[in-house]
Design a protein around this motif. Structure first.
Motif, short mmCIF file in Angstrom:
data_model
loop_
_atom_site.label_atom_id
_atom_site.label_comp_id
_atom_site.label_asym_id
_atom_site.label_seq_id
_atom_site.Cartn_x
_atom_site.Cartn_y
_atom_site.Cartn_z
N VAL A 140 40.64 54.68 36.94
CA VAL A 140 40.46 54.15 35.59
C VAL A 140 38.98 53.84 35.39
CG1 VAL A 140 42.81 53.20 35.45
CG2 VAL A 140 40.93 51.73 36.22
N ARG A 141 38.53 53.95 34.16
CA ARG A 141 37.11 53.74 33.88
C ARG A 141 36.86 52.50 33.03
NH1 ARG A 141 34.95 55.30 37.67
NH2 ARG A 141 32.93 55.26 36.58
N ARG A 142 37.90 51.88 32.57
CA ARG A 142 37.75 50.69 31.73
C ARG A 142 38.89 49.74 32.05
NH1 ARG A 142 38.57 49.23 26.01
NH2 ARG A 142 36.82 47.89 25.40
N VAL A 143 38.57 48.42 32.07
CA VAL A 143 39.55 47.41 32.46
C VAL A 143 39.52 46.27 31.44
CG1 VAL A 143 40.31 45.83 34.27
CG2 VAL A 143 39.14 47.96 34.89
N LEU A 144 40.72 45.91 30.95
CA LEU A 144 40.89 44.77 30.06
C LEU A 144 41.72 43.73 30.78
CD1 LEU A 144 42.02 46.80 26.91
CD2 LEU A 144 39.68 46.08 27.47
N CYS A 145 41.28 42.48 30.79
CA CYS A 145 41.98 41.40 31.48
C CYS A 145 42.29 40.26 30.51
CB CYS A 145 41.15 40.85 32.63
SG CYS A 145 40.58 42.08 33.81
N GLY A 146 43.44 39.63 30.66
CA GLY A 146 43.85 38.52 29.82
C GLY A 146 43.54 37.17 30.45
N ALA A 147 44.52 36.59 31.13
CA ALA A 147 44.32 35.31 31.82
C ALA A 147 43.31 35.49 32.95
CB ALA A 147 45.64 34.79 32.38
N THR A 148 42.75 34.39 33.40
CA THR A 148 41.72 34.45 34.44
C THR A 148 42.31 34.18 35.82
OG1 THR A 148 41.15 32.11 34.36
CG2 THR A 148 40.06 33.56 32.77
N ARG A 149 41.50 34.49 36.81
CA ARG A 149 41.85 34.16 38.20
C ARG A 149 42.14 32.67 38.35
NH1 ARG A 149 40.21 35.20 43.59
NH2 ARG A 149 39.43 33.36 44.68
N ASP A 150 41.33 31.83 37.70
CA ASP A 150 41.53 30.38 37.79
C ASP A 150 42.86 29.97 37.18
OD1 ASP A 150 39.11 30.09 39.05
OD2 ASP A 150 38.02 29.48 37.25
N ASP A 151 43.26 30.63 36.09
CA ASP A 151 44.57 30.33 35.48
C ASP A 151 45.70 30.61 36.47
OD1 ASP A 151 43.40 29.69 32.98
OD2 ASP A 151 43.41 31.80 32.38
N ALA A 152 45.61 31.74 37.17
CA ALA A 152 46.64 32.10 38.14
C ALA A 152 46.65 31.13 39.32
CB ALA A 152 46.42 33.53 38.64
N MET A 153 45.48 30.71 39.75
CA MET A 153 45.40 29.80 40.89
C MET A 153 45.90 28.40 40.52
SD MET A 153 42.03 31.16 42.93
CE MET A 153 42.43 30.24 44.41
N LEU A 154 45.78 28.02 39.25
CA LEU A 154 46.37 26.75 38.81
C LEU A 154 47.88 26.77 38.94
CD1 LEU A 154 44.25 25.80 35.67
CD2 LEU A 154 44.37 24.57 37.84
#
Length: 203
Positions: A140-154
């Motif tokens: 893949v050449r483009r990446v879209l992300c929603g929630a953050t790593r910190d959100d998941a770690m919470l």
């Protein structure tokens, strides 16, 4: 909220397996419109978030969803939902499932083969260390992300060794990255998972 892995009974274990099946839950085709183009970044992200939400509501996995589309046409190639607990495999994060199914759809190990359209990944949360590495190799050449790593770690999910330099490395390799897209909508799925007492595996 459960935090311990369930140990399979001796009767349920298979000695020396020779094959592995990765399958989406039965409800996916009722939720995903495979024919419509996903033209905007928000369209793509809302699909990834919708997949994560359905996965939680239907009790088929963790609060993560992903979709792979063709750039330009917005054609949907594959989707993935977190299937770690459902299929008993720690590698089956939403992105990993989407990569595997997309590559099966196009018939090659890379989504960047000669003559192939540019492919994009939309994922409802920043990828963990495993999925970020696979993103590079997926093609893949483009990446879209929603929630953050910190959100998941919470939520107490373990995201592994992902650093600012990890993102810079992908950028230097030519990947375009957009993070924090529709973050509040993605985090709302985490809240739903918490309310439902979803299992925190590998935490």
């Amino acid at each position: 909220m459960a935090s311990e892995s369930r140990v399979p009974s001796p009767e349920s274990r298979t000695s020396h397996p020779r094959e592995l099946t990765v399958a989406l839950p039965d409800w996916v085709d009722a939720v995903v419109d495979w024919e419509r183009p996903y033209a905007t970044d928000e369209d793509k992200m809302r699909l990834a978030i919708a997949l994560s939400r359905e996965n939680v509501q239907r009790g088929t996995g963790g609060p993560f969803g992903a979709a792979i589309t063709e750039q330009g046409t917005g054609r949907l190639v594959a989707v993935g939902v977190n299937s770690v607990v459902r299929l008993g495999n720690c590698t089956l994060h939403a992105e990993m499932v989407a990569f595997q199914l997309a590559q099966a759809a196009v018939g090659t190990f890379t989504l960047a083969a000669a003559g192939m359209p540019v492919h994009e990944l939309a994922t409802s949360c920043d990828p963990c260390a495993m999925c970020l590495g696979a993103t590079l190799w997926s093609g893949v050449r483009r990446v879209l992300c929603g929630a953050t790593r910190d959100d998941a770690m919470l939520l107490r999910f373990e995201e592994g060794p992902v650093f600012a330099s990890s993102w810079r490395y992908l950028s230097h390799r030519g990947l375009e990255i957009r993070r924090g897209l529709l973050r509040e909508e993605a985090v709302a799925v985490f809240d739903l998972y918490r309310q439902k007492g979803g299992e925190i595996y590998n935490g």
